[in-house]
Design a protein around this motif. Structure first.
Motif, mmCIF file in Angstrom:
data_model
loop_
_atom_site.group_PDB
_atom_site.id
_atom_site.type_symbol
_atom_site.label_atom_id
_atom_site.label_comp_id
_atom_site.label_asym_id
_atom_site.label_seq_id
_atom_site.Cartn_x
_atom_site.Cartn_y
_atom_site.Cartn_z
ATOM 1 N N ASP A 77 0.829 -1.213 0.000
ATOM 2 C CA ASP A 77 0.000 0.000 0.000
ATOM 3 C C ASP A 77 0.860 1.259 0.000
ATOM 4 O O ASP A 77 0.560 2.238 -0.698
ATOM 5 C CB ASP A 77 -0.913 0.010 1.237
ATOM 6 C CG ASP A 77 -2.132 -0.888 1.080
ATOM 7 O OD1 ASP A 77 -2.411 -1.324 -0.059
ATOM 8 O OD2 ASP A 77 -2.811 -1.147 2.098
ATOM 9 N N VAL A 98 1.271 4.520 -2.785
ATOM 10 C CA VAL A 98 1.283 5.960 -2.513
ATOM 11 C C VAL A 98 2.534 6.601 -3.114
ATOM 12 O O VAL A 98 2.473 7.699 -3.676
ATOM 13 C CB VAL A 98 1.209 6.225 -0.999
ATOM 14 C CG1 VAL A 98 1.371 7.717 -0.697
ATOM 15 C CG2 VAL A 98 -0.116 5.716 -0.437
ATOM 16 N N ALA A 134 1.886 7.223 -6.625
ATOM 17 C CA ALA A 134 0.984 8.368 -6.817
ATOM 18 C C ALA A 134 1.729 9.689 -6.650
ATOM 19 O O ALA A 134 1.495 10.651 -7.407
ATOM 20 C CB ALA A 134 -0.175 8.277 -5.822
ATOM 21 N N ARG A 176 2.995 15.962 -4.129
ATOM 22 C CA ARG A 176 4.198 15.730 -3.331
ATOM 23 C C ARG A 176 4.684 17.025 -2.691
ATOM 24 O O ARG A 176 5.084 17.044 -1.522
ATOM 25 C CB ARG A 176 5.289 15.114 -4.208
ATOM 26 C CG ARG A 176 6.538 14.701 -3.440
ATOM 27 C CD ARG A 176 7.526 14.017 -4.371
ATOM 28 N NE ARG A 176 7.991 14.906 -5.420
ATOM 29 C CZ ARG A 176 8.503 14.505 -6.574
ATOM 30 N NH1 ARG A 176 8.607 13.221 -6.852
ATOM 31 N NH2 ARG A 176 8.929 15.389 -7.471
ATOM 32 N N VAL A 229 -4.129 13.436 3.481
ATOM 33 C CA VAL A 229 -3.776 12.024 3.286
ATOM 34 C C VAL A 229 -4.994 11.147 3.506
ATOM 35 O O VAL A 229 -5.284 10.234 2.712
ATOM 36 C CB VAL A 229 -2.634 11.606 4.240
ATOM 37 C CG1 VAL A 229 -2.463 10.084 4.240
ATOM 38 C CG2 VAL A 229 -1.332 12.280 3.844
ATOM 39 N N PHE A 271 -6.347 8.990 0.415
ATOM 40 C CA PHE A 271 -5.936 7.582 0.431
ATOM 41 C C PHE A 271 -6.675 6.718 1.450
ATOM 42 O O PHE A 271 -6.520 5.493 1.439
ATOM 43 C CB PHE A 271 -4.427 7.494 0.720
ATOM 44 C CG PHE A 271 -3.570 8.229 -0.257
ATOM 45 C CD1 PHE A 271 -3.440 7.777 -1.569
ATOM 46 C CD2 PHE A 271 -2.874 9.380 0.115
ATOM 47 C CE1 PHE A 271 -2.642 8.451 -2.484
ATOM 48 C CE2 PHE A 271 -2.068 10.060 -0.783
ATOM 49 C CZ PHE A 271 -1.956 9.597 -2.097
ATOM 50 N N VAL A 329 1.915 6.938 6.040
ATOM 51 C CA VAL A 329 1.900 8.099 5.144
ATOM 52 C C VAL A 329 1.623 9.378 5.924
ATOM 53 O O VAL A 329 2.212 10.435 5.646
ATOM 54 C CB VAL A 329 0.874 7.899 4.015
ATOM 55 C CG1 VAL A 329 0.858 9.123 3.089
ATOM 56 C CG2 VAL A 329 1.200 6.644 3.206
ATOM 57 N N SER A 340 9.109 11.113 -0.805
ATOM 58 C CA SER A 340 8.866 9.890 -1.573
ATOM 59 C C SER A 340 9.921 8.837 -1.283
ATOM 60 O O SER A 340 9.611 7.648 -1.140
ATOM 61 C CB SER A 340 8.844 10.205 -3.073
ATOM 62 O OG SER A 340 7.810 11.105 -3.391
#
Length: 269
Positions: free
Chosen positions: A32, A36, A39, A47, A64, A68, A80, A95
């Motif tokens: 998962d 992200v 993405a 970002r 977030v 998500f 995240v 990232s």
């Protein structure tokens, strides 16, 4: 990473440790988180927003959840959110930290199962397959092709030989993120070794070493360097005989080909 990014990365990894304490959800959480990362790589604006120090942490955490929360599991959301609350020297650090978090989440499953060594061996072996086949190497590194298509190819190539941990990491390596496929997958293998607290020994031999030989070599190196050692063997008939070992920044070369080359240089004066 350095400075504030390093501090934030440590906090993110602490969160990973909390949500994957028993390793049971490690692969799911990691997969998962990788989604992200994809993405964020595809949407630089998002970002920048999530890594903007001028934006309130609660606002970023809320974003977030909105984006998500219904797409990934709660453990991955926590990871995240921890990243979004952190402070980053550059947007890409966010990232990169999440990818590292995803790798550690996936590896937690292997750690719990006691299979980190096997995971490292399998990933190193697949990296060698990639580099030995120019067409395959080009295909896996072709950024004009879809990531999903190349991930399907990786899944087919690994087939039943790989468990969920290896498959998740091998598929993530397709994303490249500024490095070649073979470099990324080897880095993930090194992460598995580091998680065990081992050193990596890169061994080049004229023939494939048997399990007993690898164990004896690992034991000898462990005694010399004071830490357990993971031995990764590459077979190269050109070395003629003996082995070459790279470990902890040192090179130990006892191959016949090297000795012959040294002799020729000595004779040449």
């Amino acid at each position: 990473m350095r400075g504030v990014s390093a501090t934030s990365l440590a906090q993110v990894l602490d969160t990973v440790g909390g949500v994957t304490a028993d390793g049971a959800q490690g692969v799911a959480v990691g997969t998962d988180v990788f989604a992200v990362v994809g993405a964020l790589d595809a949407n630089p604006v998002l970002r920048r927003v999530l890594s903007d120090p001028a934006t309130e942490s609660d606002a970023k955490a809320g974003l977030v959840g909105t984006l998500f929360g219904d797409k990934i599991g709660s453990g991955a959301v926590d990871v995240v959110v921890a990243a979004a609350r952190g402070r980053w020297s550059a947007g890409r650090d966010l990232s990169d930290a999440l990818e590292q978090a995803g790798v550690q989440a996936v590896l937690s499953a292997a750690d719990s199962a006691g299979s980190l060594d096997t995971v490292a061996d399998t990933l190193f072996a697949f990296a060698r397959v990639t580099t030995s086949d120019p067409e395959l190497r080009q295909t896996l590194n072709d950024r004009t092709a879809s990531v999903e298509g190349r991930q399907v190819l990786v899944s087919r190539l690994l087939g039943d030989q790989a468990d969920d941990v290896v498959l998740a990491l091998a598929r993530q390596a397709v994303a490249s993120r500024g490095r070649s496929y073979e470099t990324a997958i080897a880095a993930f293998a090194q992460d598995a070794i580091a998680r065990e607290g081992r050193l990596q020994a890169r061994v080049v031999s004229a023939y494939a070493l048997g399990d007993d030989e690898k164990q004896r070599l690992a034991g000898a190196l462990a005694r010399k360097y004071g830490r357990d050692v993971h031995v990764d063997v590459t077979v190269d008939p050109n070395v003629i005989g003996g082995i070459s070992v790279e470990i902890a920044g040192e090179r130990i070369d006892s191959t016949v080909s090297t000795r012959l080359a040294d002799a020729r240089r000595a004779l040449a004066g």
